[in-house]
Write an enzyme that holds these catalytic residues in place. Structure first.
Site, short mmCIF file in Angstrom:
data_model
loop_
_atom_site.label_atom_id
_atom_site.label_comp_id
_atom_site.label_asym_id
_atom_site.label_seq_id
_atom_site.Cartn_x
_atom_site.Cartn_y
_atom_site.Cartn_z
CG ASP A 56 -1.92 -0.92 1.38
OD1 ASP A 56 -2.73 -0.97 0.46
OD2 ASP A 56 -1.96 -1.66 2.37
CG LEU A 100 -2.33 -2.21 -3.85
CD1 LEU A 100 -2.29 -2.16 -5.37
CD2 LEU A 100 -0.99 -2.68 -3.32
P1 FDP Z 1 -9.51 -3.85 1.82
O1 FDP Z 1 -9.95 -3.62 3.24
O2 FDP Z 1 -8.93 -5.20 1.57
O3 FDP Z 1 -8.62 -2.75 1.26
O4 FDP Z 1 -12.03 -0.48 1.13
C1 FDP Z 1 -11.28 -1.54 1.33
C2 FDP Z 1 -11.85 -2.88 0.97
O5 FDP Z 1 -10.85 -3.83 0.93
C3 FDP Z 1 -12.59 -2.95 -0.37
O6 FDP Z 1 -11.74 -3.11 -1.47
C4 FDP Z 1 -13.54 -4.11 -0.20
O7 FDP Z 1 -14.68 -4.03 -1.01
C5 FDP Z 1 -13.89 -4.04 1.28
O8 FDP Z 1 -12.84 -3.30 1.91
C6 FDP Z 1 -14.01 -5.38 1.90
O9 FDP Z 1 -14.45 -5.25 3.20
P2 FDP Z 1 -14.95 -6.51 4.12
O10 FDP Z 1 -13.74 -7.37 4.30
O11 FDP Z 1 -15.42 -5.87 5.39
O12 FDP Z 1 -16.02 -7.19 3.37
#
Ligand code: FDP
Length: 297
Positions: A56, A100
């Site tokens: 990231d 990212l």
């Molecule tokens: P991540 O935390 O892996 O970066 O906004 C971040 C995000 O991923 C999105 O890409 C994704 O849709 C969401 O969070 C997933 O969240 P959950 O694990 O709570 O479902």
């Protein structure tokens, strides 16, 4: 060549867009070798309290460094940084980006992406937006790009010619594959209207798909139709996804492709005011008929 796809009135954005895309090619190269890095699992915490991995930070720094070199923007807002970066003598553009997105999927080789939007001058009012896009790092690297009030274009990166190849325009289809996308692990936390809305899909033979990487989930929704939702719930009262870095650019793409994107109150995400740069929101987006069904509940 991307340049030929930039509308005449926005031609000057080419330098900034190229900086982002050159960065994304480097990010892709690093991701391809990521499993070889022995520091991939080291985590720290970013300003929103999320886990932040070295990649990231790497991606964030890379994009900023590249823009600093050619001064193609002046104001940079990154999901990974608490405050904006101001580049002295930079061109008068604002770049908002999530370097990212979906990074919790890095370790298991699931598609993730870089989301970005560019505005005129020093602001992030939607009326000043120029373009939104994302790069998805999958087995193919793709770019989805849309300018204000324009079509949504799809490009794929050709490793032979080292060029972005235009594939075609995207119009989000009706939900003929009968897909819905939401994290069912949060079901006990949902508010009644969302529960009621999702029950329809559960009870009518729809297939649930959830990667947990927003870029991957929205890429599928854009191409196959259906819905993607991350609603507010009793734990995440304001939702989880960031308005400025994730939801506005993705909503602009979905809406320019003929879909719809709203919050739980039926307000178009693109019409929401950004009061705070790391503000979150609930979101329901996808094929128009599906979103209208939520509105008419
Ligand atoms: P991540 O935390 O892996 O970066 O906004 C971040 C995000 O991923 C999105 O890409 C994704 O849709 C969401 O969070 C997933 O969240 P959950 O694990 O709570 O479902």
């Amino acid at each position: 060549m991307i340049e030929t796809h930039i509308p005449e009135k926005y031609k000057q954005i080419n330098k900034l867009l190229n900086s982002i895309l050159e960065s994304s090619i480097l990010i892709k190269n690093i991701l391809e070798n990521a499993p070889l890095y022995n520091n991939i699992n080291i985590e720290s915490i970013n300003s929103s309290g999320d886990n932040q991995k070295p990649l990231d930070i790497f991606s964030n720094d890379l994009i900023i460094e590249n823009i600093m070199k050619n001064k193609s923007a002046k104001y940079l807002y990154s999901e990974e940084l608490e405050n904006e970066v101001i580049i002295e003598n930079g061109d008068e553009y604002t770049l908002c980006f999530d370097p990212l997105d979906g990074s919790s999927n890095i370790d298991c080789n699931v598609s993730i992406g870089t989301i970005f939007s560019i505005y005129n001058n020093n602001n992030y009012l939607f009326e000043n937006i120029i373009l939104s896009g994302y790069v998805i790092y999958g087995f193919a690297m793709e770019l989805i790009l849309t300018f204000k009030d324009d079509v949504v274009k799809r490009f794929v990166y050709d490793n032979q010619s080292l060029n972005w190849i235009y594939i075609g325009n995207i119009v989000i289809p009706k939900n003929v594959k009968k897909i819905y996308c939401i994290n069912h692990g949060n079901e006990n936390l949902w508010y009644p209207k969302i529960r009621n809305y999702i029950d329809y899909y559960k009870n009518n033979g729809y297939t649930q798909r959830y990667v947990g990487s927003m870029v991957a989930d929205i890429h599928r929704t854009l191409l196959y139709g259906g819905i993607f939702s991350y609603p507010c719930d009793t734990k995440n009262n304001n939702g989880k996804l960031r308005l400025l870095y994730e939801c506005i650019p993705m909503s602009m793409i979905i809406e320019n492709a003929g879909g719809m994107s709203i919050n739980e109150n039926g307000i178009h995400i693109c019409e929401m005011n950004v009061k705070e740069i790391h503000q979150k929101t609930g979101i329901i987006m996808g094929s128009k008929e599906d979103i209208e069904r939520y509105i008419n509940l």
